[in-house]
Design an enzyme around this catalytic site. Sequence first.
Site, PDB file in Angstrom:
ATOM      1  N   ASP A 183      30.667  38.681  48.898  1.00 54.45           N
ATOM      2  CA  ASP A 183      32.052  38.275  49.053  1.00 54.45           C
ATOM      3  C   ASP A 183      32.978  39.492  49.099  1.00 54.45           C
ATOM      4  OD1 ASP A 183      34.268  36.079  47.084  1.00 54.45           O
ATOM      5  OD2 ASP A 183      34.570  37.250  48.916  1.00 54.45           O
ATOM      6  N   ASP A 206      37.880  38.280  54.260  1.00 48.19           N
ATOM      7  CA  ASP A 206      37.254  37.708  53.067  1.00 48.19           C
ATOM      8  C   ASP A 206      36.049  36.842  53.422  1.00 48.19           C
ATOM      9  OD1 ASP A 206      38.405  35.149  50.672  1.00 48.19           O
ATOM     10  OD2 ASP A 206      36.649  36.483  50.667  1.00 48.19           O
TER      11      ASP A 206
HETATM   12  C1  7B2 Z   1      35.509  33.605  40.373  1.00 49.59           C
HETATM   13  C2  7B2 Z   1      36.447  34.745  40.565  1.00 49.59           C
HETATM   14  C3  7B2 Z   1      36.853  35.314  41.754  1.00 49.59           C
HETATM   15  C4  7B2 Z   1      36.391  34.889  43.067  1.00 49.59           C
HETATM   16  O1  7B2 Z   1      36.602  35.570  44.055  1.00 49.59           O
HETATM   17  C5  7B2 Z   1      37.739  36.365  41.429  1.00 49.59           C
HETATM   18  C6  7B2 Z   1      38.430  37.269  42.326  1.00 49.59           C
HETATM   19  N1  7B2 Z   1      38.295  38.607  42.294  1.00 49.59           N
HETATM   20  N2  7B2 Z   1      39.120  39.107  43.240  1.00 49.59           N
HETATM   21  C7  7B2 Z   1      39.738  38.070  43.837  1.00 49.59           C
HETATM   22  C8  7B2 Z   1      40.699  37.998  44.857  1.00 49.59           C
HETATM   23  C9  7B2 Z   1      41.402  38.960  45.602  1.00 49.59           C
HETATM   24  C10 7B2 Z   1      41.275  40.438  45.446  1.00 49.59           C
HETATM   25  N3  7B2 Z   1      42.324  40.824  44.498  1.00 49.59           N
HETATM   26  C11 7B2 Z   1      42.100  40.816  43.146  1.00 49.59           C
HETATM   27  C12 7B2 Z   1      43.146  41.199  42.323  1.00 49.59           C
HETATM   28  C13 7B2 Z   1      43.272  41.317  40.944  1.00 49.59           C
HETATM   29  C14 7B2 Z   1      42.178  41.033  39.948  1.00 49.59           C
HETATM   30  N4  7B2 Z   1      44.521  41.746  40.671  1.00 49.59           N
HETATM   31  C15 7B2 Z   1      45.060  41.998  39.311  1.00 49.59           C
HETATM   32  C16 7B2 Z   1      45.231  41.879  41.806  1.00 49.59           C
HETATM   33  C17 7B2 Z   1      46.660  42.324  41.874  1.00 49.59           C
HETATM   34  C18 7B2 Z   1      44.393  41.541  42.881  1.00 49.59           C
HETATM   35  C19 7B2 Z   1      44.524  41.474  44.273  1.00 49.59           C
HETATM   36 CL1  7B2 Z   1      45.969  41.839  45.088  1.00 49.59          CL
HETATM   37  N5  7B2 Z   1      43.515  41.121  45.055  1.00 49.59           N
HETATM   38  N6  7B2 Z   1      42.237  38.281  46.440  1.00 49.59           N
HETATM   39  C20 7B2 Z   1      43.165  38.919  47.385  1.00 49.59           C
HETATM   40  C21 7B2 Z   1      42.092  36.950  46.281  1.00 49.59           C
HETATM   41  C22 7B2 Z   1      42.833  35.901  47.026  1.00 49.59           C
HETATM   42  C23 7B2 Z   1      41.125  36.724  45.287  1.00 49.59           C
HETATM   43  C24 7B2 Z   1      40.579  35.574  44.663  1.00 49.59           C
HETATM   44  N7  7B2 Z   1      39.676  35.660  43.684  1.00 49.59           N
HETATM   45  N8  7B2 Z   1      39.302  36.899  43.297  1.00 49.59           N
HETATM   46  C25 7B2 Z   1      37.878  36.370  40.057  1.00 49.59           C
HETATM   47  C26 7B2 Z   1      38.744  37.311  39.259  1.00 49.59           C
HETATM   48  N9  7B2 Z   1      37.080  35.404  39.558  1.00 49.59           N
HETATM   49  C27 7B2 Z   1      36.926  35.099  38.127  1.00 49.59           C
END
Ligand code: 7B2
Length: 330
Positions: A219, A35
Amino acid sequence: DTGSAAAIPINEVDIAYVTPVTVGTPPQTLMLDLDTGSSDLWVFSSLTPSSQIRGQEIYTPTKSSTSQLLNGHTWSIRYGDGSSSRGTVFTDNFTIGGLEVKSQAVQTAQEVSSSFTQEQSLDGLVGLGFSTLNTVRPSSQLTFFDNARPNLDEEVFTADLKYHATGTYDFGFIDSKKHNGTITYTPVQPSPGYWTHSLSGYSVGSGAFQSSQISGISDTGTTLLYLPTAIVTAYYRQVQGAQNSQYYGGYVFPCASTLPTFTFGIEGARFTIPASYINYTRISPTSTTCYGGLQSSSGLGINIFGDVALKAAFVVFSGTNPPRIGFAPK
Ligand SMILES: Cc1c(C=O)c(-c2nnc3c4c(C[n+]5cc6c(C)n(C)c(C)c6c(Cl)n5)n(C)c(C)c4cnn23)c(C)n1C
């Protein structure tokens, strides 16, 4: 030294990518999410409550002859999607794709939020942001890349993420077979610690290219592409039946829609994201409504060039001084 490891999509819509790594002696293999948007290396572990583990592989420091507790050190992190984890810290031997770092800080989870528990194919994260973002206290720790850097043939790592397929992360070298043509570099602002850079503009479908400096972070840990509302509305204006749904928290449209491509600029170079990448996923398995891979960044305070954008290019994260990021066609 160099290293090369697979980037494997964890589900059929590339929601995240995991990479096999080994920790400790004898080696314990875990599947971690590399990441570039964070700088903590943390793992599900023998210290994680069993009620919070659902099928993940764990790191057990007591089974490793080379593990050492980093006494009195703790960490706690919250991600952009609201997920979080916290715990203690060991150092141990850590290898990605044949590249070994001895005495890497491995942050062992003592608590993970429910979205981590629910994702059984993800055993933790390897932060590849700048070490200034690391949350370990009282003394912050270096990322795997920062620890490996002095031994790397070149101070780089590359991301070749693929749509619905396994790609590669390489460390210490640029594989010319993985990209076509020149790599266009652009400066990175290393403060506060993300790979922050600008796009030189964008275009929607066959429309004219709009030159404008759009600052954001590349990212690999974020699934989708988040850009300013003006750009996103201009995109979905081309999609019959698209709407910005409060209920679904973003732009949705009929799955049968014909979506335009989206092109972004890096300096003078142009990279086109195929429409299929932006027709991200059905909002539920039987629904005919789909959720977009391009969403608005309003409210985030930052634009995020996540996997939907990065998988349209071969990306070079260069830890040189000054740092820079490069994009090449592939
Ligand atoms: C400001 C921001 C983000 C900043 O980064 C963000 C985001 N977008 N993907 C991820 C992330 C991920 C990728 N990810 C996304 C997932 C979603 C949307 N869902 C339903 C599952 C099951 C996911 C998994 Cl296992 N993995 N991971 C592993 C982590 C720790 C994330 C943290 N944030 N993230 C979102 C949705 N937003 C609004």
